[in-house]
Design an enzyme around this catalytic site. Sequence first.
Site, PDB file in Angstrom:
ATOM      1  N   LYS A   8       1.862  -1.915   2.359  1.00  0.00           N
ATOM      2  CA  LYS A   8       1.811  -3.364   2.541  1.00  0.00           C
ATOM      3  C   LYS A   8       3.214  -3.921   2.368  1.00  0.00           C
ATOM      4  O   LYS A   8       4.099  -3.275   1.781  1.00  0.00           O
ATOM      5  CB  LYS A   8       0.841  -4.020   1.556  1.00  0.00           C
ATOM      6  CG  LYS A   8       1.157  -3.806   0.073  1.00  0.00           C
ATOM      7  CD  LYS A   8       2.148  -4.814  -0.494  1.00  0.00           C
ATOM      8  CE  LYS A   8       2.457  -4.529  -1.969  1.00  0.00           C
ATOM      9  NZ  LYS A   8       3.759  -5.072  -2.398  1.00  0.00           N
ATOM     10  N   PRO A  90       7.582   5.880   1.141  1.00  0.00           N
ATOM     11  CA  PRO A  90       8.549   6.037   0.044  1.00  0.00           C
ATOM     12  C   PRO A  90       8.040   5.472  -1.276  1.00  0.00           C
ATOM     13  O   PRO A  90       7.247   4.523  -1.310  1.00  0.00           O
ATOM     14  CB  PRO A  90       9.769   5.245   0.542  1.00  0.00           C
ATOM     15  CG  PRO A  90       9.633   5.213   2.025  1.00  0.00           C
ATOM     16  CD  PRO A  90       8.168   5.172   2.294  1.00  0.00           C
ATOM     17  N   ILE A  91       8.517   6.073  -2.366  1.00  0.00           N
ATOM     18  CA  ILE A  91       8.114   5.687  -3.720  1.00  0.00           C
ATOM     19  C   ILE A  91       9.143   4.720  -4.300  1.00  0.00           C
ATOM     20  O   ILE A  91      10.340   4.847  -4.054  1.00  0.00           O
ATOM     21  CB  ILE A  91       7.996   6.946  -4.602  1.00  0.00           C
ATOM     22  CG1 ILE A  91       6.931   7.881  -4.034  1.00  0.00           C
ATOM     23  CG2 ILE A  91       7.677   6.582  -6.044  1.00  0.00           C
ATOM     24  CD1 ILE A  91       6.923   9.258  -4.667  1.00  0.00           C
ATOM     25  N   ALA A  93       9.478   1.617  -3.557  1.00  0.00           N
ATOM     26  CA  ALA A  93      10.045   0.973  -2.378  1.00  0.00           C
ATOM     27  C   ALA A  93       9.449  -0.396  -2.084  1.00  0.00           C
ATOM     28  O   ALA A  93       9.758  -1.005  -1.058  1.00  0.00           O
ATOM     29  CB  ALA A  93       9.845   1.880  -1.158  1.00  0.00           C
ATOM     30  N   GLY A  94       8.575  -0.889  -2.967  1.00  0.00           N
ATOM     31  CA  GLY A  94       7.984  -2.201  -2.756  1.00  0.00           C
ATOM     32  C   GLY A  94       6.907  -2.235  -1.704  1.00  0.00           C
ATOM     33  O   GLY A  94       6.553  -3.310  -1.196  1.00  0.00           O
ATOM     34  N   LEU A  95       6.327  -1.082  -1.381  1.00  0.00           N
ATOM     35  CA  LEU A  95       5.320  -0.989  -0.326  1.00  0.00           C
ATOM     36  C   LEU A  95       3.921  -0.713  -0.856  1.00  0.00           C
ATOM     37  O   LEU A  95       2.967  -0.632  -0.064  1.00  0.00           O
ATOM     38  CB  LEU A  95       5.719   0.102   0.679  1.00  0.00           C
ATOM     39  CG  LEU A  95       7.048  -0.124   1.396  1.00  0.00           C
ATOM     40  CD1 LEU A  95       7.412   1.091   2.257  1.00  0.00           C
ATOM     41  CD2 LEU A  95       7.006  -1.383   2.255  1.00  0.00           C
ATOM     42  N   GLY A  96       3.777  -0.553  -2.157  1.00  0.00           N
ATOM     43  CA  GLY A  96       2.453  -0.331  -2.739  1.00  0.00           C
ATOM     44  C   GLY A  96       1.846   1.007  -2.393  1.00  0.00           C
ATOM     45  O   GLY A  96       0.616   1.159  -2.427  1.00  0.00           O
ATOM     46  N   GLY A  97       2.666   2.001  -2.080  1.00  0.00           N
ATOM     47  CA  GLY A  97       2.137   3.287  -1.620  1.00  0.00           C
ATOM     48  C   GLY A  97       1.234   3.975  -2.620  1.00  0.00           C
ATOM     49  O   GLY A  97       0.163   4.469  -2.260  1.00  0.00           O
ATOM     50  N   ALA A 100      -2.044   2.118  -2.939  1.00  0.00           N
ATOM     51  CA  ALA A 100      -2.891   2.376  -1.782  1.00  0.00           C
ATOM     52  C   ALA A 100      -3.599   3.717  -1.905  1.00  0.00           C
ATOM     53  O   ALA A 100      -4.799   3.839  -1.606  1.00  0.00           O
ATOM     54  CB  ALA A 100      -2.067   2.331  -0.504  1.00  0.00           C
ATOM     55  N   ASP A 132      -1.431  -4.399  -7.933  1.00  0.00           N
ATOM     56  CA  ASP A 132      -1.664  -4.638  -6.506  1.00  0.00           C
ATOM     57  C   ASP A 132      -2.653  -3.648  -5.897  1.00  0.00           C
ATOM     58  O   ASP A 132      -2.890  -3.666  -4.692  1.00  0.00           O
ATOM     59  CB  ASP A 132      -0.346  -4.626  -5.727  1.00  0.00           C
ATOM     60  CG  ASP A 132       0.402  -3.296  -5.846  1.00  0.00           C
ATOM     61  OD1 ASP A 132      -0.059  -2.408  -6.588  1.00  0.00           O
ATOM     62  OD2 ASP A 132       1.458  -3.164  -5.203  1.00  0.00           O
TER      63      ASP A 132
END
Length: 269
Positions: A8, A90-91, A93-97, A100, A132
């Site tokens: 995200k 990526p970890i 990285a601000g993407l919530g991986g 998720a 998140d």
Amino acid sequence: MLVFPNAKINIGLNIVEKRPDGFHNIESCFYPVGWSDALEITLAETFSFHADGIAIPGNAEDNLCTKAYQMLRRDFQLTPVKIHLLKTVPIGAGLGGGSADAAFTIRALNQLFELNISIAEQEHYARQIGSDCAFFIRNKPVYCFEKGDQFDNIDVNIAGKWIVLVNPGIHISTVDAYSGVVAKRSTENLRTILREPIIEWRGRVRNDFEATLFKKYPLLEEVKEKLYSLGAEYAAMSGSGSTLFGIFGGEQNLKQHFPDFRLWQGFLK
């Protein structure tokens, strides 16, 4: 069972205030994007977790997928499973991986074992793992507030736009991101601005982490400005991590402009 936990982005991120429990209240728009991991869960004689792809810090017992399984196992009669994660998002990285991955584990276990856990209950479980994490249960654009774990509908019309995500490989921890940040309420209403055409967002839809992190990591600001120079209608850093994104009016191919970084690009839904 094979699922694909997607990332995200944060469109705007205002750090409103520090909470008595040490966390921060924020406001932001969470928007799902197509950059995804691959997560396979199969029945097994004993529980195991294994990951390939990008190296994940820590051991298997501490992984969020494992925590999601053990949490549900406490409340339901789950038999052992084998969890295999192919990590490509990526970890730090601000993407919530990671969030998720945990949320999709909850969703997949609910389906695999026919647990009939409601959406609201799945979100309740997810909130216990990360702020998140609950977003990825419904996995649709929302206005988020409090710790980033409370959601409301939002009117933002960017479906069909082309997005480019650029990750320069800088790992930023949550502690690192929040150090030096001064919490304050925004003078503009994020939900109101996001109803306006995207061309009106620049300079008004802000990520409060940029002020401190751009000083510490000048490369991040350089990537943002390059996205604008390449024609982005809006560009920003996502969350508290190091990924920058640019939203474009039409399809682009920017891989040659960022040859040394991880990059994902595709249409927004």
